[in-house]
Design a protein around this motif. Structure first.
Motif, short mmCIF file in Angstrom:
data_model
loop_
_atom_site.label_atom_id
_atom_site.label_comp_id
_atom_site.label_asym_id
_atom_site.label_seq_id
_atom_site.Cartn_x
_atom_site.Cartn_y
_atom_site.Cartn_z
N LEU A 1 -4.80 68.66 -24.38
CA LEU A 1 -3.42 68.27 -23.96
C LEU A 1 -2.75 69.21 -22.93
CD1 LEU A 1 -1.76 67.69 -27.59
CD2 LEU A 1 -2.17 66.21 -25.51
N MET A 2 -3.54 70.63 -22.98
CA MET A 2 -3.03 71.44 -21.81
C MET A 2 -3.72 71.23 -20.51
SD MET A 2 -1.95 75.00 -24.11
CE MET A 2 -0.44 75.35 -23.21
N SER A 3 -4.73 70.69 -20.56
CA SER A 3 -5.74 70.70 -19.29
C SER A 3 -5.45 69.35 -18.39
CB SER A 3 -7.21 70.60 -19.67
OG SER A 3 -7.43 71.78 -20.36
N ILE A 4 -4.91 68.04 -19.34
CA ILE A 4 -4.88 66.82 -18.78
C ILE A 4 -3.64 66.59 -17.84
CG2 ILE A 4 -3.61 65.80 -20.74
CD1 ILE A 4 -5.59 63.52 -20.46
N PRO A 5 -3.66 66.30 -16.63
CA PRO A 5 -2.50 66.21 -15.54
C PRO A 5 -1.51 65.22 -16.40
CG PRO A 5 -4.60 65.63 -14.46
CD PRO A 5 -4.99 65.76 -15.88
N PRO A 6 -0.32 65.77 -16.20
CA PRO A 6 0.82 64.98 -16.96
C PRO A 6 0.98 63.57 -16.37
CG PRO A 6 1.61 67.35 -16.41
CD PRO A 6 0.27 67.03 -15.71
N VAL A 7 0.80 63.28 -15.31
CA VAL A 7 0.52 62.16 -14.63
C VAL A 7 -0.21 60.83 -15.38
CG1 VAL A 7 -1.00 62.38 -12.67
CG2 VAL A 7 0.82 60.69 -12.52
N ILE A 8 -1.36 61.64 -15.79
CA ILE A 8 -2.15 60.62 -16.62
C ILE A 8 -1.57 60.39 -18.03
CG2 ILE A 8 -4.44 60.44 -17.91
CD1 ILE A 8 -5.51 62.28 -15.62
N ILE A 9 -0.89 61.23 -18.58
CA ILE A 9 -0.37 61.01 -19.98
C ILE A 9 1.03 60.07 -19.68
CG2 ILE A 9 1.16 62.17 -21.78
CD1 ILE A 9 -0.38 64.63 -21.32
N VAL A 10 1.71 60.00 -18.53
CA VAL A 10 2.84 59.18 -18.19
C VAL A 10 2.18 57.84 -17.85
CG1 VAL A 10 4.40 58.73 -16.37
CG2 VAL A 10 4.11 60.91 -17.29
N LEU A 11 1.21 57.61 -17.04
CA LEU A 11 0.54 56.15 -17.12
C LEU A 11 0.17 55.72 -18.45
CD1 LEU A 11 -1.21 56.75 -13.95
CD2 LEU A 11 0.63 55.55 -14.14
N TRP B 1 1.02 52.13 -23.05
CA TRP B 1 0.70 51.65 -24.64
C TRP B 1 2.28 51.49 -24.92
CZ3 TRP B 1 -1.49 57.11 -25.55
CH2 TRP B 1 -2.96 57.39 -25.01
N PHE B 2 3.21 52.00 -24.67
CA PHE B 2 4.73 51.58 -25.09
C PHE B 2 5.51 51.08 -24.26
CE2 PHE B 2 3.13 55.95 -26.81
CZ PHE B 2 3.22 55.53 -28.25
N GLY B 3 5.19 50.76 -22.87
CA GLY B 3 6.02 50.04 -21.91
C GLY B 3 7.32 51.10 -21.54
N MET B 4 8.16 50.35 -21.02
CA MET B 4 9.27 51.27 -20.41
C MET B 4 10.27 51.65 -21.61
SD MET B 4 8.97 50.99 -16.86
CE MET B 4 10.20 50.52 -15.66
N GLY B 5 10.94 52.59 -21.77
CA GLY B 5 12.08 52.74 -22.62
C GLY B 5 11.92 54.19 -23.37
N GLY C 1 9.75 55.52 -15.44
CA GLY C 1 9.54 54.19 -16.38
C GLY C 1 10.80 54.08 -17.61
N ALA C 2 11.97 53.85 -17.02
CA ALA C 2 13.17 53.78 -18.27
C ALA C 2 14.19 52.97 -17.40
CB ALA C 2 13.52 55.17 -18.54
N HIS C 3 14.99 51.96 -18.28
CA HIS C 3 15.82 51.35 -17.60
C HIS C 3 17.46 52.08 -17.70
CE1 HIS C 3 13.16 48.27 -16.94
NE2 HIS C 3 12.96 48.17 -18.20
N GLN C 4 17.30 53.10 -18.60
CA GLN C 4 18.64 54.11 -18.49
C GLN C 4 18.42 55.29 -18.65
OE1 GLN C 4 19.30 52.22 -22.61
NE2 GLN C 4 21.57 51.86 -21.83
N GLY C 5 19.36 56.24 -18.46
CA GLY C 5 19.43 57.81 -18.57
C GLY C 5 19.45 58.41 -17.20
N ILE C 6 19.49 59.42 -16.95
CA ILE C 6 19.67 60.49 -16.03
C ILE C 6 18.44 60.15 -14.90
CG2 ILE C 6 19.95 62.65 -14.91
CD1 ILE C 6 21.42 63.71 -17.17
N GLY C 7 17.57 59.76 -15.29
CA GLY C 7 16.38 59.78 -14.41
C GLY C 7 16.35 58.62 -13.73
N PHE C 8 16.94 57.56 -14.44
CA PHE C 8 17.00 55.94 -14.00
C PHE C 8 17.96 56.03 -12.74
CE2 PHE C 8 19.26 51.95 -14.43
CZ PHE C 8 18.55 51.46 -13.74
N GLU C 9 18.93 56.58 -13.06
CA GLU C 9 20.32 56.70 -12.26
C GLU C 9 19.89 57.44 -10.90
OE1 GLU C 9 23.13 55.14 -12.16
OE2 GLU C 9 22.87 54.37 -14.31
N LEU C 10 18.94 58.67 -10.93
CA LEU C 10 18.24 59.18 -9.72
C LEU C 10 17.62 58.45 -9.16
CD1 LEU C 10 17.41 62.65 -11.24
CD2 LEU C 10 18.82 62.45 -9.36
#
Lengths: 237, 251
Positions: B98-108, B113-117, B197-206
């Motif tokens: 978990l500490m070595s894997i690049p975060p972008v891979i986890i995001v993808l 697995w869970f879709g957007m949200g 990957g979200a339809h709501q929240g600060i990141g979505f507004e950004l």
């Protein structure tokens, strides 16, 4: 079938039968058998590194016997360590009450006992102080009060005053003798026999019998002043 | 250092930052960098809308869930592994992975697995934060002096007393540092995951503001994220830190 005399079984608080203790691949005791009776006050003497503290830890349940049988019927154990060992993030009051809480003493009794103990150790005005704000002698007084707060069946003392000066040691020894109840069993480890003899009824001398780390235990009854005198002579010979 | 001096230094630092921002805004195209004044005006406008509070609440909700789950798992496992070597060795490959894997891979993977949200955002944040909490707790617990455990055993401390009177106070220094790191990282990860990957929240507004080239709004949302971090550190973590380490202040 158990052939031990009935009175011995009733009176004994701690019993070690052929106990072997090995710590980090090092043999501390091999086939040690001992009995401590209810209300007995024992001085545990011996050279450095012979296993006095290990014996106390074994009795207290900190170490487990590698082999053999250890029975400890004491429900409440008071332990005064070489250093005060007060939790540095708790106040004097909290250090004592936490131990009482752990031993199931109810809040109202805790309050009464705490006030009584702090008065006896003359630390009433320091109840909200943290250990680092106390002197060595004051901290050890708190440690004594903590041990007696639970009214122990068994009191274990591991060179409790070794870091203190002579006057302070005398004061604390007097305090200890005031606290001690006849029914409390006491095992007192010390390098200094003069320190323990006024409190102890008997002495247990722990020494290396041979280079194979086997320990031999010899009892010396020192019930009265003349016998104590003789024992001291014998001890220093 | 006295409180007044500390406050003066904070204000000086903040003023320097604002001055530097204003100088840069004067030099650069407003499409690239909005001025502090424009950002502030946009922020006021945003605050007056109901949508702003709704988006803020969504992000805070995700952050709260993610931090609670990550702290519970990381702290519990760290506590046990700090005392029981078998768990430390068992968990070592998972932690390393978990500490070595690049975060972008986890995001993808999480998006797959869970879709957007919310589930995806919380999952990513928990996965990226838990190892930090775990390793800091485990290492700190390993450093606790065995004397305290002997004391607890002799005096028959309950598990709750061991936790509240020995483990937590003994590791409070590193624990507070970990909480600050984790809370700050938590805000960054949640916002990043919302951008991706979200339809709501600060990141979505950004992401919206960025695609609409609304620079002032973009910076206004950046100020909102910074304010969340500041709020968490000053209003939530500082009092906890003060409470846990109050005994040291008297030395």
């Amino acid at each position: 079938m158990n052939k031990k005399p009935l009175t011995k079984q009733i009176n004994s608080l701690i019993s070690l039968q052929n106990v072997v203790l090995t710590l980090a691949d090092q043999s501390i005791f091999s086939h040690l058998s001992l009995t401590f009776n209810i209300g007995e006050k024992v001085a545990l003497l011996g050279d450095s590194g012979v296993g006095k503290s290990s014996l106390l830890k074994l009795i207290a349940g900190i170490h487990q016997p590698t082999q053999g049988e250890l029975t400890n019927k004491a429900l409440r154990i008071g332990y005064v360590f070489q250093e005060p060992r007060l939790l540095p993030w708790l106040t004097v009051e909290q250090n004592i009450t936490e131990v009482m809480k752990a031993n199931g003493i109810i809040k109202m009794q805790r309050e009464i006992k705490l006030t009584e103990l702090l008065t006896q150790v003359e630390l009433t005005q320091y109840r909200h102080y943290y250990p680092h704000q106390l002197s060595g002698g004051m901290a050890q007084r708190v440690s004594l009060a903590r041990a007696f707060a639970i009214e122990p069946d068994l009191l274990l003392l591991d060179e409790p005053f070794s870091a203190l000066d002579k006057n302070l040691t005398q004061q604390l020894s007097q305090l200890l003798s005031r606290f001690l109840k006849p029914e409390t069993t006491m095992i007192y480890v010390s390098h200094y026999i003069e320190q323990v003899l006024p409190l102890a009824q008997s002495c247990l001398f722990l020494h290396n019998a041979s280079s194979t780390q086997k320990k031999k235990f010899t009892w010396h009854s020192t019930a009265n002043a003349i016998e104590r005198e003789q024992f001291l002579k014998q001890f220093y010979q | 250092m006295k409180t007044k001096q500390k406050l003066a230094l904070y204000l000086l630092s903040l003023t320097s930052l604002l001055v530097l921002w204003q100088i840069l805004a004067n030099q650069l195209n407003p499409m690239i960098l909005a001025s502090p004044w424009q950002t502030l005006m946009q922020l006021f406008e945003l605050i007056l809308t109901a949508d702003f509070w709704q988006q803020l609440l969504v992000t805070l909700n995700r952050l709260l869930y993610a931090l609670s789950i990550a702290c519970s798992i990381g702290f519990t496992l760290g506590l046990i592994a700090g005392r029981h070597a078998w768990l430390k060795f068992y968990l070592a490959p998972f932690r390393w992975l978990l500490m070595s894997i690049p975060p972008v891979i986890i995001v993808l993977l999480a998006m797959l697995w869970f879709g957007m949200g919310s589930t995806m955002v919380v999952f990513i944040t928990v996965l990226l934060l838990t190892p930090t909490i775990y390793i800091n707790t485990q290492k700190s617990v390993e450093q606790i002096d065995n004397h305290w455990f002997e004391l607890a055993q002799v005096y028959q401390f309950s598990w709750y007393q061991r936790l509240s009177k020995i483990y937590i106070p003994a590791i409070s220094g590193p624990l507070c540092a970990t909480l600050i790191i984790v809370c700050c990282s938590g805000v960054r990860i949640v916002v990043l995951a919302e951008v991706l990957g979200a339809h709501q929240g600060i990141g979505f507004e950004l992401a919206n503001a960025s695609s609409n080239f609304d620079t002032a709004e973009l910076y206004a949302w950046v100020v909102v994220s910074l304010s969340i971090v500041a709020f968490m550190e000053l209003i939530l973590l500082k009092p906890i830190q003060y409470y846990l380490l109050r005994w040291r202040k008297l030395s």
